[in-house]
Design an enzyme around this catalytic site. Structure first.
Site, PDB file in Angstrom:
ATOM      1  N   GLU A 138       0.998  -1.304  -0.083  1.00 34.07           N
ATOM      2  CA  GLU A 138       0.081  -0.010  -0.198  1.00 34.07           C
ATOM      3  C   GLU A 138       0.834   1.280  -0.044  1.00 34.07           C
ATOM      4  O   GLU A 138       0.487   2.275  -0.734  1.00 34.07           O
ATOM      5  CB  GLU A 138      -0.806   0.090   1.229  1.00 34.07           C
ATOM      6  CG  GLU A 138      -2.270  -0.823   0.963  1.00 34.07           C
ATOM      7  CD  GLU A 138      -1.805  -2.427   1.103  1.00 34.07           C
ATOM      8  OE1 GLU A 138      -0.538  -2.643   1.839  1.00 34.07           O
ATOM      9  OE2 GLU A 138      -2.610  -2.987   0.524  1.00 34.07           O
ATOM     10  N   HIS A 189     -12.150  -6.172   7.780  1.00 30.21           N
ATOM     11  CA  HIS A 189     -12.742  -6.008   6.619  1.00 30.21           C
ATOM     12  C   HIS A 189     -13.855  -5.228   6.839  1.00 30.21           C
ATOM     13  O   HIS A 189     -14.741  -5.071   5.809  1.00 30.21           O
ATOM     14  CB  HIS A 189     -13.324  -7.151   5.953  1.00 30.21           C
ATOM     15  CG  HIS A 189     -11.850  -8.007   5.414  1.00 30.21           C
ATOM     16  ND1 HIS A 189     -11.104  -8.905   6.418  1.00 30.21           N
ATOM     17  CD2 HIS A 189     -11.339  -8.254   4.066  1.00 30.21           C
ATOM     18  CE1 HIS A 189     -10.383  -9.417   5.515  1.00 30.21           C
ATOM     19  NE2 HIS A 189     -10.346  -8.896   4.303  1.00 30.21           N
TER      20      HIS A 189
END
Lengths: 193, 393
Positions: free
Chosen positions: B127, B197
């Site tokens: 990322e 999530h």
């Protein structure tokens, strides 16, 4: 680990994919093992589908790590036969032929079984019986687990910290006060008290 | 037992011979055999059910001012916005983990076939690199659309966003900027997402001058706001409520259109209580407004904040000056959540208008739980109770 000379084994299972991304889109160097020397770390690449190779490499790494106080990097090469998760359908990004090759020709469990059979340690009958027994045990464990209630919602507030701070005690009280007032909206019967 | 069947399907995939002792099933492409459930298993055991969603998505009326529309769900409206962008902006590129095959939420399906591998491509699993690379592209003047696979994974990029992207223009005295960078990420609870999530990290970035943060409540809003973020001359973070990807369906204009940033939308006018939310929670609050009307005769004014940073203080303060009561609600934990910022500003601006303390109904100060999600989220019942309390204050 390298500069501090720690007895650590870094074990990388390289299965060829990160969801849909194959290794050639992940890196261009010689995999993970090749990075170890850059850190001054002893490294080895091993056939991850050969249980004895992995065992031997790890055993030796452990022996040397503890004897010499240095880290070791093991890169075990394998292949991800299954989908990434239940939310993934890998036929969207790889061929069934590719998967079948690994499933049929280079599968760690099959290779071990064939080795044991060739040594006379295992046969078809034992295989059948063991599969049947295993399946039964797994199904029984599932049934037993699924009968159990979910843990008490009290536990939502524990293990955030070592101790439960005052604000979390208050939030827990607020939660129960609210839930008791609106019992029918919450699946309490599925949870432990 | 359904969970058991799924588990064994996956393990069966690795060795077809394991199916020998299972009674007849159907073989599919990968040699999977469907497991016949044992008679002892109750497929409807109450512990098996996934709970129904905590809200009902309310589509907005079809927009008439943007031309022809098409039925789209949220992920399709994102694809449409990206498609429009790649078509009209030859410098635009889209990149991130697994975007090439269409993405884990299908937001980029078909785009690589249509625009080529130089415009839509996978990155390594990094990322920090995704955003760093995006900043680099944007600094050259090209349009960079970076995808972070889940907002929960954005933290390795935090330094790149806060110390690099957000400060690029400021530290160079406007000589350079990365304004053509947009970062997209799926956001918010989804019923079973658990710790990694389900997160809503907007509050972390709200503390960072130099970035903009936008969160849509629906497909029509998403496309218009995303296109505005891409056009906007500042690095933008666009959070997409993942629970709405399939559940939210509307008629969405096919051509590009732009919904302005930093303008909150009053969805419903009211006189007694102001309700402020964003993303999925807007739909929860819609139900709360209805409940308040039906059960208490209370008239709620509902505001979708849309842009978290810079946020539209005027619209919210004007509303609270009228109603005298404010409820802000979000899934993210209450302490330091964005409701705290709104609450603080509103009490500064509207102190004498307030009839009751400002209420915040938010997630608890714990990581987002797995099995406890139904107890954790700021559902309509908790919000309704807060409205009642303010009315009776």
């Amino acid at each position: 680990a390298a500069t501090l000379e720690c007895p650590v084994i870094f074990f990388c299972r390289n299965n060829g994919y990160a969801i849909s991304t194959p290794t050639n889109e992940q890196y261009r160097g010689d995999g993970i093992a090749a990075r170890g020397p850059g850190y001054g770390m002893m490294s080895i690449r091993v056939d991850g589908n050969d249980v004895f190779a992995v065992y031997n490499a790890t055993k030796e790494a452990r022996r040397r790590a503890t004897a010499e106080n240095q880290p070791f990097l093991i890169e075990a090469m394998t292949y991800r036969i299954g989908h990434h998760s239940t939310s993934d359908d890998s036929s969207a990004y790889r061929s069934v032929d590719e998967v079948n090759y690994w499933d049929k020709q280079d599968h760690p469990i099959s290779r071990l079984r064939q080795h044991m059979v060739s040594r006379g340690w295992w046969d078809e009958e034992q295989e059948k019986a063991w599969r049947k027994q295993s399946r039964k045990r797994v199904m029984e464990a599932f049934e037993q687990a699924e009968r159990r209630l979910k843990p008490s919602p009290d536990l939502m507030f524990t293990d955030v910290y070592h101790e439960v701070p005052p604000h979390l005690h208050r939030q827990r009280e607020d939660m129960w006060r609210h839930v008791k007032q609106h019992r029918e909206q919450y699946p309490l019967e599925q949870y432990d008290k | 037992m359904a969970a058991a069947a799924r588990f064994l399907l996956k393990s069966a995939a690795s060795s077809k011979a394991s199916i020998n002792n299972i009674t007849k099933g159907v073989r599919s492409g990968l040699g999977l055999t469907l497991l016949r459930l044992s008679p002892k298993c109750d497929p409807h055991a109450r512990t098996q059910k996934r709970h129904a969603a905590h809200f009902t998505f309310q589509p907005d009326p079809t927009p008439t001012e943007y031309g022809q529309t098409q039925k789209m769900n949220l992920f399709q409206s994102i694809t449409s916005a990206l498609d429009n962008t790649l078509a009209k902006d030859p410098t635009a590129v889209i990149f991130g983990e697994d975007v090439a095959f269409g993405g884990v939420f299908r937001c980029t399906v078909g785009l690589r076939d249509k625009y080529g591998q130089d415009r839509i491509f996978n990155t390594p699993l990094c990322e920090q690199g995704i955003v760093g690379f995006g900043i680099g592209i944007a600094v050259t003047g090209a349009t960079a659309i970076a995808e972070i696979q889940f907002a929960d994974y954005i933290y390795p990029a935090f330094d790149q966003i806060v110390n690099e992207a957000a400060k690029y223009r400021y530290r160079s005295g406007n000589l350079f900027d990365c304004g053509s960078l947009t970062i997209r990420a799926p956001w918010g609870c989804v019923g079973h997402g658990s710790l990694y999530h389900s997160q809503s990290p907007e509050a972390f970035f709200a503390h960072c001058p130099g970035v903009k943060i936008v969160i849509p409540r629906s497909p029509v809003q998403a496309k218009g706001l995303l296109l505005s973020c891409i056009e906007d001359k500042n690095p933008c973070i666009f959070f997409e409520p993942k629970i709405l990807y399939r559940a939210a369906v509307e008629q969405v204009p096919v051509e590009p259109y732009y919904i302005p940033l930093s303008q909150a939308e009053v969805l419903q006018e009211g006189s007694d209580v102001t309700l402020v939310a964003w993303g999925t929670q807007v739909h929860v609050m819609r139900e709360v407004a209805n409940m308040a009307q039906e059960k208490l005769g209370v008239s709620c004014e509902l505001i979708d904040l849309q842009t978290i940073l810079p946020w539209d203080t005027d619209t919210v303060c004007k509303s609270v000056a009228k109603t005298g009561r404010l409820l802000v609600s979000h899934e993210a934990p209450v302490t330091g959540g964005f409701a705290a910022e709104i609450s603080s500003t509103v009490q500064e601006e509207c102190f004498l208008n307030l009839e009751a303390p400002i209420a915040r109904v938010c997630g608890y100060d714990t990581p987002f739980p797995h099995i406890f999600e139904p107890f954790y989220i700021p559902d309509k019942w908790k919000c309704f109770e807060a409205v009642k309390k303010m009315i009776n204050y």
